[in-house]
Design a protein around this motif. Structure first.
Motif, PDB file in Angstrom:
ATOM      1  N   THR A  88      -1.016   4.373   6.465  1.00 17.18           N
ATOM      2  CA  THR A  88      -0.573   3.802   5.397  1.00 17.18           C
ATOM      3  C   THR A  88      -0.974   2.495   5.174  1.00 17.18           C
ATOM      4  OG1 THR A  88       1.620   3.168   6.002  1.00 17.18           O
ATOM      5  CG2 THR A  88       1.243   5.482   4.879  1.00 17.18           C
ATOM      6  N   CYS A  91      -2.560   1.311   1.953  1.00 13.83           N
ATOM      7  CA  CYS A  91      -2.146   2.026   0.765  1.00 13.83           C
ATOM      8  C   CYS A  91      -2.251   1.119  -0.602  1.00 13.83           C
ATOM      9  CB  CYS A  91      -0.390   2.676   1.001  1.00 13.83           C
ATOM     10  SG  CYS A  91       0.099   3.314  -0.401  1.00 13.83           S
ATOM     11  N   CYS A 106       2.974   5.984  -3.706  1.00 16.27           N
ATOM     12  CA  CYS A 106       2.229   4.872  -3.170  1.00 16.27           C
ATOM     13  C   CYS A 106       3.317   3.823  -3.003  1.00 16.27           C
ATOM     14  CB  CYS A 106       1.218   4.186  -4.002  1.00 16.27           C
ATOM     15  SG  CYS A 106       0.283   2.960  -3.208  1.00 16.27           S
TER      16      CYS A 106
END
Length: 108
Positions: A88, A91, A106
């Protein structure tokens, strides 16, 4: 974490048996489980389990500690957090603030 560290972890978890073992050990954290308990809970033959535990330990997913005649296995939670962070880290990179608010799942 880098890609060369992440790849063996993903390869190890690509097995449904290993994924079940890891999830069981996460639930049993921080105490972990001895091999016989894992085999019993997941209905696995000991020889099959031994093969998977060895592979998972080599990938870094598990730690193992001898307790008398038994081996106690624990999920390496810090490693898993590192893997999630690696996945992540980028992200929503490049999205505007408005796009980030609309992006499902998100985390800005």
């Amino acid at each position: 974490m880098d890609k060369n560290t992440a790849i063996p972890i993903f390869e190890s978890l690509a097995s449904s048996v290993r994924l079940d073992i890891f999830r069981l050990l996460v639930r049993a954290s921080p105490e972990g489980c001895v091999a016989g308990q894992i085999a019993s809970e997941l209905h696995l033959p000991p020889t099959n389990l031994s093969f998977h535990l060895k592979a998972m330990t080599q990938a870094g997913l598990l730690t193992v500690e001898q307790e008398g005649r038994y081996m106690r296995y624990r999920a390496d939670i810090a490693l898993m957090y590192g893997l999630v962070e690696y996945l992540t880290a980028e992200c929503c990179t490049g999205l505007s603030a408005a796009s980030v608010d609309d992006a499902e799942g998100c985390v800005p």
